[in-house]
Design an enzyme around this catalytic site. Sequence first.
Site, short mmCIF file in Angstrom:
data_model
loop_
_atom_site.label_atom_id
_atom_site.label_comp_id
_atom_site.label_asym_id
_atom_site.label_seq_id
_atom_site.Cartn_x
_atom_site.Cartn_y
_atom_site.Cartn_z
N HIS A 181 0.93 -1.29 0.06
CA HIS A 181 -0.06 -0.02 -0.03
C HIS A 181 0.96 1.02 -0.18
CE1 HIS A 181 -0.46 0.80 4.55
NE2 HIS A 181 0.88 0.50 4.38
N ASP A 182 2.10 0.91 0.20
CA ASP A 182 3.21 2.34 0.04
C ASP A 182 3.67 2.67 -1.12
OD1 ASP A 182 3.08 2.22 3.07
OD2 ASP A 182 5.14 1.22 3.24
#
Length: 339
Positions: free
Chosen positions: A245-246
Amino acid sequence: MVVKYQDFSYPTLQLSSALYAVAKLGIAEKLGFDLECKKKVSDIAKDLGANADYLFRTMHFLAVNGCFIEVPNEEGVFKHNDISLALVDPSIRAETLLINGVCHYRSFETLDETILTGKCQSGKALNSKDVWDFYAKNPDKEVDFARAMTAKTKRLAPILATLGDYSDFDTVCDIGGSQGILISEILSKNPNVKKGINFDLAAVLGNIKSEDRVHPVDHRYSECPGDFFVRVPAADCYILKMILHDWDDNKSKEILNTIGKSMNNNGRVHIIELIRDNQNPIDEKYLASMDLYMLQLFGAKERSLKQWEELLKDTPFVIDHVKNSAIPHGPNIIVLRKK
Ligand SMILES: C[S@@+](CC[C@H](N)C(=O)[O-])C[C@H]1O[C@@H](n2cnc3c(N)ncnc32)[C@H](O)[C@@H]1O
């Protein structure tokens, strides 16, 4: 309408700063450890060697906005409510210091530019290449980041270590494992696992302090410094907890392709993330907040199941099954196998 709007907008920045200040000063702990405790703000200030009037005004502001209770008819006396009591938990305190800390509030200075250009502008705000570069240049802030990650992981690790099935694997590698909490928990719950590797950037592994370790170091535990865009160690199962998700879709594919090259036969990848359309409805506020953090900090996002499936198309993997932790704000395990 104007009054309603002002009441909504005036406190937003101050809420963040006031929460940061009380977390940093340990005010919640000074007040006490249950809902019955109450204290005069002047006593807390005296204990801290702080300015009583300024502390009162900060706590009054927070109480008006839902954190702490100002006791009626007892001047300058405060007690806890559910929100302020949460802050006595060291893991919530660590999260509060990260969420409202310098890296985050500086990053958000350029949200408007990110929206306009369609490109993440946190690096510009941080005077760095990106958030990771900022942490590399500011090791004390990196420690705050790692502690907050650890705090979250400490709360979830016992659930995740049993939610995931590790009974078939000899070697499990936690990619971006930070302070090694989850892999240590997996080792302690799975005597069959022969080797647990905590893989992260050299600087992050070098920053782990002994007081941050929750488990005594197991002889099966090892740390491997490296870059997941270059090479990862061979393993039967890779964990990617709160990693993809980064990263935007292209970078996420690169990470998965690196893993695909090193994975042993019949291996699995456990992506541990929120899934937009698979969360409890009460997670909506948290999910929207996490998504905006990912947007501005990293040019990334929280994904729906369809977006995960789409992302996997250019990788060696497909979804085998998904396990939902079913706890509020809890992530899912998306289990991948090779196509
Ligand atoms: C959001 S944190 C998640 C940490 C941990 N998995 C958890 O959930 O507590 C992302 C992690 O990825 C690591 N990381 C970032 N870039 C990396 C890279 N190129 N190679 C290896 N690790 C990296 C960071 O150091 C950090 O520990």
